[in-house]
Design a protein around this motif. Sequence first.
Motif, PDB file in Angstrom:
ATOM      1  N   LEU A  73       0.900  -1.045  -0.035  1.00  0.00           N
ATOM      2  CA  LEU A  73      -0.151  -0.017  -0.198  1.00  0.00           C
ATOM      3  C   LEU A  73       0.892   1.382   0.027  1.00  0.00           C
ATOM      4  O   LEU A  73       0.545   2.202  -0.824  1.00  0.00           O
ATOM      5  CB  LEU A  73      -0.826  -0.092   0.906  1.00  0.00           C
ATOM      6  CG  LEU A  73      -1.860   1.411   1.378  1.00  0.00           C
ATOM      7  CD1 LEU A  73      -2.631   1.490   0.255  1.00  0.00           C
ATOM      8  CD2 LEU A  73      -2.649   1.178   2.648  1.00  0.00           C
ATOM      9  N   LEU A  74       1.937   1.238   0.779  1.00  0.00           N
ATOM     10  CA  LEU A  74       3.089   2.434   0.804  1.00  0.00           C
ATOM     11  C   LEU A  74       3.286   2.695  -0.661  1.00  0.00           C
ATOM     12  O   LEU A  74       3.554   3.580  -1.190  1.00  0.00           O
ATOM     13  CB  LEU A  74       3.941   2.291   2.061  1.00  0.00           C
ATOM     14  CG  LEU A  74       3.622   2.360   3.121  1.00  0.00           C
ATOM     15  CD1 LEU A  74       4.792   1.803   4.336  1.00  0.00           C
ATOM     16  CD2 LEU A  74       3.121   3.649   3.719  1.00  0.00           C
ATOM     17  N   ASP A  75       3.764   1.615  -1.173  1.00  0.00           N
ATOM     18  CA  ASP A  75       4.324   1.669  -2.577  1.00  0.00           C
ATOM     19  C   ASP A  75       3.073   2.197  -3.738  1.00  0.00           C
ATOM     20  O   ASP A  75       3.760   3.174  -4.361  1.00  0.00           O
ATOM     21  CB  ASP A  75       4.902   0.281  -3.072  1.00  0.00           C
ATOM     22  CG  ASP A  75       6.213  -0.056  -2.645  1.00  0.00           C
ATOM     23  OD1 ASP A  75       6.931   0.805  -2.141  1.00  0.00           O
ATOM     24  OD2 ASP A  75       6.371  -1.240  -2.552  1.00  0.00           O
ATOM     25  N   MET A  76       1.940   1.836  -3.300  1.00  0.00           N
ATOM     26  CA  MET A  76       1.105   2.316  -4.245  1.00  0.00           C
ATOM     27  C   MET A  76       0.682   3.756  -4.103  1.00  0.00           C
ATOM     28  O   MET A  76       0.407   4.604  -5.158  1.00  0.00           O
ATOM     29  CB  MET A  76      -0.290   1.295  -4.127  1.00  0.00           C
ATOM     30  CG  MET A  76      -0.319   0.118  -4.583  1.00  0.00           C
ATOM     31  SD  MET A  76      -1.829  -0.728  -4.402  1.00  0.00           S
ATOM     32  CE  MET A  76      -1.609  -1.857  -3.138  1.00  0.00           C
ATOM     33  N   GLY A  89      -1.570   0.182 -10.440  1.00  0.00           N
ATOM     34  CA  GLY A  89      -2.290  -0.537 -10.608  1.00  0.00           C
ATOM     35  C   GLY A  89      -1.958  -2.065 -10.888  1.00  0.00           C
ATOM     36  O   GLY A  89      -2.464  -2.952 -10.159  1.00  0.00           O
ATOM     37  N   VAL A  90      -0.569  -2.070 -11.500  1.00  0.00           N
ATOM     38  CA  VAL A  90       0.067  -3.416 -11.560  1.00  0.00           C
ATOM     39  C   VAL A  90       0.334  -3.916 -10.023  1.00  0.00           C
ATOM     40  O   VAL A  90       0.118  -5.192  -9.651  1.00  0.00           O
ATOM     41  CB  VAL A  90       1.342  -3.375 -12.161  1.00  0.00           C
ATOM     42  CG1 VAL A  90       2.182  -4.659 -12.065  1.00  0.00           C
ATOM     43  CG2 VAL A  90       1.139  -2.842 -13.487  1.00  0.00           C
ATOM     44  N   LEU A  91       0.738  -3.264  -8.805  1.00  0.00           N
ATOM     45  CA  LEU A  91       0.932  -3.709  -7.793  1.00  0.00           C
ATOM     46  C   LEU A  91      -0.525  -3.966  -7.173  1.00  0.00           C
ATOM     47  O   LEU A  91      -0.599  -5.037  -6.396  1.00  0.00           O
ATOM     48  CB  LEU A  91       1.496  -2.536  -6.865  1.00  0.00           C
ATOM     49  CG  LEU A  91       2.953  -2.252  -7.026  1.00  0.00           C
ATOM     50  CD1 LEU A  91       3.383  -1.156  -6.076  1.00  0.00           C
ATOM     51  CD2 LEU A  91       3.879  -3.406  -6.856  1.00  0.00           C
ATOM     52  N   MET A  92      -1.686  -3.286  -7.257  1.00  0.00           N
ATOM     53  CA  MET A  92      -2.897  -3.664  -6.935  1.00  0.00           C
ATOM     54  C   MET A  92      -3.307  -5.081  -7.596  1.00  0.00           C
ATOM     55  O   MET A  92      -4.060  -5.842  -6.673  1.00  0.00           O
ATOM     56  CB  MET A  92      -3.724  -2.350  -7.274  1.00  0.00           C
ATOM     57  CG  MET A  92      -4.910  -2.405  -6.344  1.00  0.00           C
ATOM     58  SD  MET A  92      -6.086  -1.225  -7.081  1.00  0.00           S
ATOM     59  CE  MET A  92      -5.190   0.335  -6.066  1.00  0.00           C
ATOM     60  N   ALA A  93      -2.778  -5.253  -8.506  1.00  0.00           N
ATOM     61  CA  ALA A  93      -3.454  -6.442  -9.335  1.00  0.00           C
ATOM     62  C   ALA A  93      -2.918  -7.736  -8.418  1.00  0.00           C
ATOM     63  O   ALA A  93      -3.543  -8.931  -8.922  1.00  0.00           O
ATOM     64  CB  ALA A  93      -2.742  -6.688 -10.856  1.00  0.00           C
ATOM     65  N   ASP A  94      -1.902  -7.566  -7.822  1.00  0.00           N
ATOM     66  CA  ASP A  94      -1.733  -8.568  -6.799  1.00  0.00           C
ATOM     67  C   ASP A  94      -3.050  -8.992  -5.813  1.00  0.00           C
ATOM     68  O   ASP A  94      -2.938 -10.233  -5.516  1.00  0.00           O
ATOM     69  CB  ASP A  94      -0.335  -8.562  -5.922  1.00  0.00           C
ATOM     70  CG  ASP A  94       0.006  -9.826  -5.084  1.00  0.00           C
ATOM     71  OD1 ASP A  94       0.292 -10.735  -5.593  1.00  0.00           O
ATOM     72  OD2 ASP A  94       0.079  -9.385  -4.105  1.00  0.00           O
ATOM     73  N   TRP A  95      -3.773  -8.142  -5.710  1.00  0.00           N
ATOM     74  CA  TRP A  95      -4.749  -8.146  -4.638  1.00  0.00           C
ATOM     75  C   TRP A  95      -5.908  -8.536  -5.182  1.00  0.00           C
ATOM     76  O   TRP A  95      -6.907  -9.376  -4.744  1.00  0.00           O
ATOM     77  CB  TRP A  95      -5.013  -6.866  -3.884  1.00  0.00           C
ATOM     78  CG  TRP A  95      -3.944  -6.586  -2.922  1.00  0.00           C
ATOM     79  CD1 TRP A  95      -2.949  -6.995  -2.391  1.00  0.00           C
ATOM     80  CD2 TRP A  95      -3.885  -5.231  -2.174  1.00  0.00           C
ATOM     81  NE1 TRP A  95      -2.133  -6.461  -1.560  1.00  0.00           N
ATOM     82  CE2 TRP A  95      -2.834  -5.300  -1.534  1.00  0.00           C
ATOM     83  CE3 TRP A  95      -4.745  -4.119  -2.172  1.00  0.00           C
ATOM     84  CZ2 TRP A  95      -2.488  -4.233  -0.745  1.00  0.00           C
ATOM     85  CZ3 TRP A  95      -4.142  -2.891  -1.597  1.00  0.00           C
ATOM     86  CH2 TRP A  95      -3.214  -2.949  -0.750  1.00  0.00           C
ATOM     87  N   MET A  96      -6.321  -8.212  -6.717  1.00  0.00           N
ATOM     88  CA  MET A  96      -7.556  -8.152  -7.094  1.00  0.00           C
ATOM     89  C   MET A  96      -7.777  -8.499  -8.682  1.00  0.00           C
ATOM     90  O   MET A  96      -6.612  -8.372  -9.250  1.00  0.00           O
ATOM     91  CB  MET A  96      -8.286  -6.977  -6.948  1.00  0.00           C
ATOM     92  CG  MET A  96      -8.362  -6.352  -5.460  1.00  0.00           C
ATOM     93  SD  MET A  96      -9.159  -4.782  -5.656  1.00  0.00           S
ATOM     94  CE  MET A  96      -7.829  -3.779  -6.000  1.00  0.00           C
ATOM     95  N   PRO A  97      -8.708  -8.901  -9.225  1.00  0.00           N
ATOM     96  CA  PRO A  97      -8.665  -9.085 -10.744  1.00  0.00           C
ATOM     97  C   PRO A  97      -8.772  -7.734 -11.404  1.00  0.00           C
ATOM     98  O   PRO A  97      -9.161  -6.437 -10.629  1.00  0.00           O
ATOM     99  CB  PRO A  97      -9.984  -9.732 -10.736  1.00  0.00           C
ATOM    100  CG  PRO A  97     -10.784  -9.714  -9.582  1.00  0.00           C
ATOM    101  CD  PRO A  97      -9.912  -9.284  -8.412  1.00  0.00           C
ATOM    102  N   PRO A  98      -8.604  -7.682 -12.639  1.00  0.00           N
ATOM    103  CA  PRO A  98      -8.658  -6.481 -13.314  1.00  0.00           C
ATOM    104  C   PRO A  98      -9.697  -5.666 -13.321  1.00  0.00           C
ATOM    105  O   PRO A  98      -9.353  -4.137 -13.137  1.00  0.00           O
ATOM    106  CB  PRO A  98      -8.110  -6.984 -14.694  1.00  0.00           C
ATOM    107  CG  PRO A  98      -7.681  -8.156 -14.605  1.00  0.00           C
ATOM    108  CD  PRO A  98      -8.327  -8.895 -13.360  1.00  0.00           C
ATOM    109  N   ALA A  99     -10.915  -5.914 -13.364  1.00  0.00           N
ATOM    110  CA  ALA A  99     -12.004  -5.174 -12.951  1.00  0.00           C
ATOM    111  C   ALA A  99     -12.045  -4.335 -11.627  1.00  0.00           C
ATOM    112  O   ALA A  99     -12.276  -3.208 -11.717  1.00  0.00           O
ATOM    113  CB  ALA A  99     -13.194  -6.069 -13.305  1.00  0.00           C
TER     114      ALA A  99
END
Length: 147
Positions: A73-76, A89-99
């Motif tokens: 989260l700090l990186d995001m 968004g690329v970092l967030m994609a580790d948590w969630m699907p693209p939509a």
Amino acid sequence: MLVVAVLRLWADFISSPRQADPLWQNGLSAARVDPDGAMAFDTLFRIVVSSVRRPLDIHRPHCQMLGRDELRLLDMVCLAQHGFHDEAGVLMADWMPPAAVRMALPPLRLFACAMDRAGLHVPMRAAASSPPAPVHASADRGAGLVH
């Protein structure tokens, strides 16, 4: 420190909604992050919790170690503050699907901008320089606190 504390208090509030006052908002308010920033943070993590693919490594409010997802989260936030939205968004994609990532990026940007307006900046690469803490698996999905 503020971002991690707010995340931990938010997760604690969500996991035990019996608290009358969401303490996570107090820190943002004291740091002069505008109410839109607080709402963006809440929206971001409601999207995350509703679509997360795996348990997040979020520690209890008084834990002295940083979880891997707290560092993420700090990186995001750092990337969003520096205009690197796709990279966040690329970092967030580790948590969630693209939509879900597409839905979560606008509140991330709003939160990062609100932090910026308050004079709170996550330095570039600051979170990445800290070694990640070991992940402790949980049977819960989402923002469960691990220790």
